[in-house]
Design an enzyme around this catalytic site. Structure first.
Site, mmCIF file in Angstrom:
data_model
loop_
_atom_site.group_PDB
_atom_site.id
_atom_site.type_symbol
_atom_site.label_atom_id
_atom_site.label_comp_id
_atom_site.label_asym_id
_atom_site.label_seq_id
_atom_site.Cartn_x
_atom_site.Cartn_y
_atom_site.Cartn_z
ATOM 1 N N LYS A 23 -34.389 4.344 -13.728
ATOM 2 C CA LYS A 23 -33.919 4.223 -15.112
ATOM 3 C C LYS A 23 -32.794 3.192 -15.205
ATOM 4 C CE LYS A 23 -30.910 8.129 -14.193
ATOM 5 N NZ LYS A 23 -30.832 9.583 -14.105
ATOM 6 N N TYR A 54 -4.215 -14.004 -22.014
ATOM 7 C CA TYR A 54 -3.861 -13.484 -23.335
ATOM 8 C C TYR A 54 -2.657 -12.554 -23.267
ATOM 9 C CZ TYR A 54 -8.322 -15.110 -25.239
ATOM 10 O OH TYR A 54 -9.362 -15.875 -25.652
#
Ligand SMILES: *Cc1c(COP(=O)(O)O)cnc(C)c1O
Length: 814
Positions: free
Chosen positions: A483, A709
């Protein structure tokens, strides 16, 4: 090879059961899937902890194989065949190889050690091949099985052998010694690898030295500890960088990208230059130099040849190509043995029907060109190659032997013509020897994407699968959960490998995932855990099996099963035993049973439940209650409906921690990808995924300057900053930034400084040897996903499945 079956019988001490006229054997096989098996094959049915080749004998007989070495004659053989019955088929293979080896009388170099075996072998092959027809182990075929197979490939025209021997525990080398019977021995770096099979280092050394029990000379780094274990009659030829008593004394001067070695040997003093600076390469190179000295090469030849040594690439790499092609990159060697291996590898790549082989001249086959290219042609036909592109002056002359072939005298000519050739929706095997520089062809054919890749080691997946299989009872089946894009590793490639390993089931979360696998040609049974009702119809179309977890879902599926007039369609019943996610509660089970009584449209293929806490030892009592509730509820269903379905409850940590709850099948997930909740077990697994990128830019900043940042990093000292093009949009959590996490550059930790950006992050590489373009490991062996998960307080599952689809996955085999 050309040996009559009659001669083989006494060699392997077999009891023969001959039903067919006994002919000549000209090849040996242990792989039932090889397209190279034929009527002149002697098939050795090996038995391992996880497989027994005896079960494929009927298939092989149908394919035309008629002679087998077996431990026993299987019960239901459909047709006549010759059986040589022995006690141990692996030992028979080794005895046969030792016998075959004894038919040849040329120098054979035997290499063992903990590190560097394959590199020394490949380098010696390069250094000596201008003067000899060399037979060598293909890739790193150095095991109990690989060594005999390598030796069996010797033919009359070879005049030098180079074989490597690898062992993992005591008692193994005696056999490899008999098979290789080296005349020249080389002991490479003894290191600490594979120590777990030995009580201590001295036991390991003693075992390795057994390879040299009968050599004329043993070449090694002068080492007192090792020499103390040597029998006095073994002659050594040693080198050292600090002990002047060694036969060759070596002084090293390293520069930015090469090293000069000053060598003193008897009265001779000369220096060589090699394009490496690391200790391991220098050590490997010295073993080669001593071999050349021993073989009477003069200093000029040694100097000129070692200056051209190259990094050894041993992997067959699978890459995405242009126009939806798949490339198998084996652009560094081309000999007959490794061509066979590459073609068998190609065989397992089932994504495209169309296959192209780009092949250079083949050297050192020991055969005449006529014979060689006839054999290559047979191989190509048996592997159903649609098109052959021949490159090289020799192979061009034999172009007519290949159906649908195009020929070019040189790689340059091919590249000139490239735009006029068509490549699409096909698998392309690129196989050429080094001097053809096929890497230029690979870079033309390779899909262009950015530099960040998630490398998936397919060998490690096989290893981990086998590890968990070895914990199972022989009859226990395996469902592998693929999965979420195979836990982020790529569902199709992994499913294909799992088909090859013949696992019993695949499990996916949603129907779409299963449909994609079917479209790609995966034929294994697939269970869908959370099938949406809207997808039932397409699930049936693609033969996907639903997990049924509620009365509502059951009724909806039965309705569609009736409309489509299905008979015995496989479904899986999920019971809730405490996970409280999906599944029938105990109270609802009588209703479930009453609905299913007498129904023939569906058939309960399996009953399952899911453990909530199999990895947490403090919840052991809870887990045991889950297991006993499962036992009670599943038994009730089986009794009421008089059925005998597959039962399964264990996930990865269930397999490890609750061996008594294996039932008929287990569902393996995260373990396949090398992750365990147990530190000791983790050491037994191999790392599968390595997320890599490269440095885009490097700059030095001064004290007080900031990075990224919000200026979250302020330099306290002069700092060297490298920018790496991977960010949170690729799945790297921002929590791993700002000094919490690190990447690895040149085996050293580079802390992530400042905040991780969307597509980039910055690391501190002060004092680390690197340049723009240097490769960076974001996770792999170090740091492992387990470590990252701890660092940012999540679980490895989340790290693996977060890696975005825009990161290219590259699959490779060692
Ligand atoms: C994901 C999953 C597994 C596999 O779990 P791991 O812990 O990764 O081994 C098994 N069963 C079910 C129902 C699952 O959802």
């Amino acid at each position: 090879m050309s040996i009559s079956l009659k001669n083989i019988i006494p060699v392997i001490g077999a009891k023969a059961n001959i039903e067919l006229a006994t002919g000549i054997i000209d090849n040996v096989s242990i792989d039932s899937r090889s397209q190279q098996n034929n009527g002149r094959t002697l098939f050795f049915a090996l038995v391992g902890p996880n497989h027994d080749a005896h079960v494929y004998i009927n298939d092989l007989i149908t394919k035309g194989v008629n002679s087998f070495v077996v431990n026993y004659i299987p019960d239901s053989i459909n047709d006549k065949a010759n059986f040589l019955v022995v006690e141990n088929t692996l030992q028979a293979l080794q005895n046969f190889a030792a016998y075959y080896r004894s038919l040849f009388n040329f120098p054979v170099i035997g290499i063992t050690g903990s590190n560097g075996k394959t590199i020394v072998k490949e380098w010696l092959n390069f250094l000596l091949s201008p003067d000899y027809n060399i037979i060598r182990s293909p890739k790193s075929y150095n095991s109990q099985v690989g060594v005999p197979l390598s030796v069996i490939a010797i033919n009359e025209n070879h005049n030098l052998g180079i074989f490597e021997a690898g062992i993992s525990t005591t008692g193994e080398m005696v056999y490899l010694q008999k098979v290789i019977n080296p005349t020249i021995g080389i002991l490479t770096n003894i290191g600490t690898a594979h120590d777990e099979g030995f009580v201590d280092i001295s036991q390991k050394i003693k075992e390795k030295l057994r390879l040299f029990s009968d050599v004329e000379i043993l070449i090694m780094n002068k080492n007192k500890t090792v020499q103390a274990f040597l029998k006095p009659e073994i002659k050594t030829f040693t080198w050292s960088t600090h002990d002047r008593n060694a036969d060759v004394f070596c002084q090293i001067k390293s520069f930015e990208n090469h090293s000069n070695l000053n060598l003193t040997y008897k009265k001779l003093c000369f220096s060589i230059s090699i394009p490496f600076i690391d200790d391991a390469s220098i050590e490997n190179c010295m073993h080669c130099v001593l071999t050349m000295l021993y073989m009477h090469y003069n200093e000029e030849t040694i100097q000129s040849r070692v200056s051209e040594l190259f990094p050894v690439e041993m992997r067959l790499k699978v890459k995405n190509g242009i126009n939806n092609c798949t490339l198998i990159d084996d652009s560094y060697s081309s000999d007959f043995q490794s061509l066979k291996i590459a073609l068998d590898f190609l065989e397992n790549q089932k994504q495209h029907k169309k296959r192209t082989l780009i092949l250079s001249d083949i050297f050192q086959s020991g055969l005449s060109d006529e014979e060689l290219y006839s054999r290559v042609s047979q191989l190509i036909i048996s592997h159903k190659i649609k098109r052959v592109i021949c490159i090289g002056e020799t192979i061009v002359r034999y172009k007519s032997k290949f159906l649908n072939s195009i020929a070019f005298a040189s790689t340059k000519d091919f590249i000139k013509a490239f735009d006029s050739l068509e490549f699409n929706n096909e698998t392309i095997l690129i196989k050429g020897s080094r001097q053809f520089e096929f890497e230029n062809i690979v870079s033309l054919l390779e899909e262009k994407t950015h530099e960040t890749v998630l490398e998936i080691n397919l060998n490690a997946i096989s290893h981990n699968l086998n590890y968990f299989k070895s914990k199972l009872k022989p009859k226990t089946k395996v469902m592998v959960m693929v999965k979420a894009f195979g836990y982020g590793s790529g569902s199709f490639e992994i499913a294909k490998l799992l088909s090859h390993h013949k696992v019993d089931y695949l499990g996916v979360a949603f129907a779409d995932e299963g449909i994609e696998l079917r479209k790609a040609g995966i034929e294994l049974p697939i269970m869908v855990m959370n099938p949406e009702m809207t997808s039932f119809s397409s699930m049936i179309q693609y033969n996907l099996e639903p997990e049924i977890y509620s009365i509502r879902e059951l009724k909806a599926f039965l309705k569609i099963a009736d409309q489509k007039e299905l008979v015995n369609y496989p479904i899986h019943i999920k019971i809730n035993t405490g996970m409280n996610r999906l599944g029938f509660d105990t109270l609802v089970i009588p209703e479930l049973v009453s609905i299913l009584k007498g129904i023939t449209s569906v058939k309960i293929k399996s009953i399952l439940s899911h453990l909530a806490s199999s990895d947490v030892s403090s919840h052991k009592e809870f887990t045991l209650t889950q297991i006993s509730d499962f036992e009670r509820d599943s038994s009730f269903i089986m009794k009421e409906l008089k059925i005998n379905p597959i039962r399964h409850i264990c996930n990865t940590s269930g397999i490890s921690n609750f061996p008594d709850a294996q039932y008929d099948m287990v569902r393996l997930g995260i373990g396949l990808y090398g992750v365990s909740n147990d530190e000791d077990e983790m050491l037994l697994l191999e790392n599968v995924g390595t997320l890599k990128s490269v440095i885009s830019q490097i700059r030095d900043i001064n004290e007080g300057q900031s990075v990224g940042y919000s200026r979250r990093f302020i330099a306290e000292n002069k700092t060297r900053v490298a920018t790496v093009p991977i960010g949170y949009a690729d799945g790297i959590s921002r929590a791993w930034g700002n000094g919490v996490g690190y990447v690895v550059v040149n085996n050293q930790k580079a802390p992530i400084i400042g905040s991780i950006c969307m597509d980039m992050l910055m690391v501190d590489v002060t004092g680390i040897n690197c340049t723009e373009g240097t490769s960076v490991v974001i996770f792999g062996k170090d740091p492992s996903v387990v470590e990252i998960a701890k660092g940012i307080k999540t679980i490895p599952y989340e790290i693996l499945t977060s890696i975005s689809g825009r990161v290219k996955r590259v699959f490779y085999r060692e």
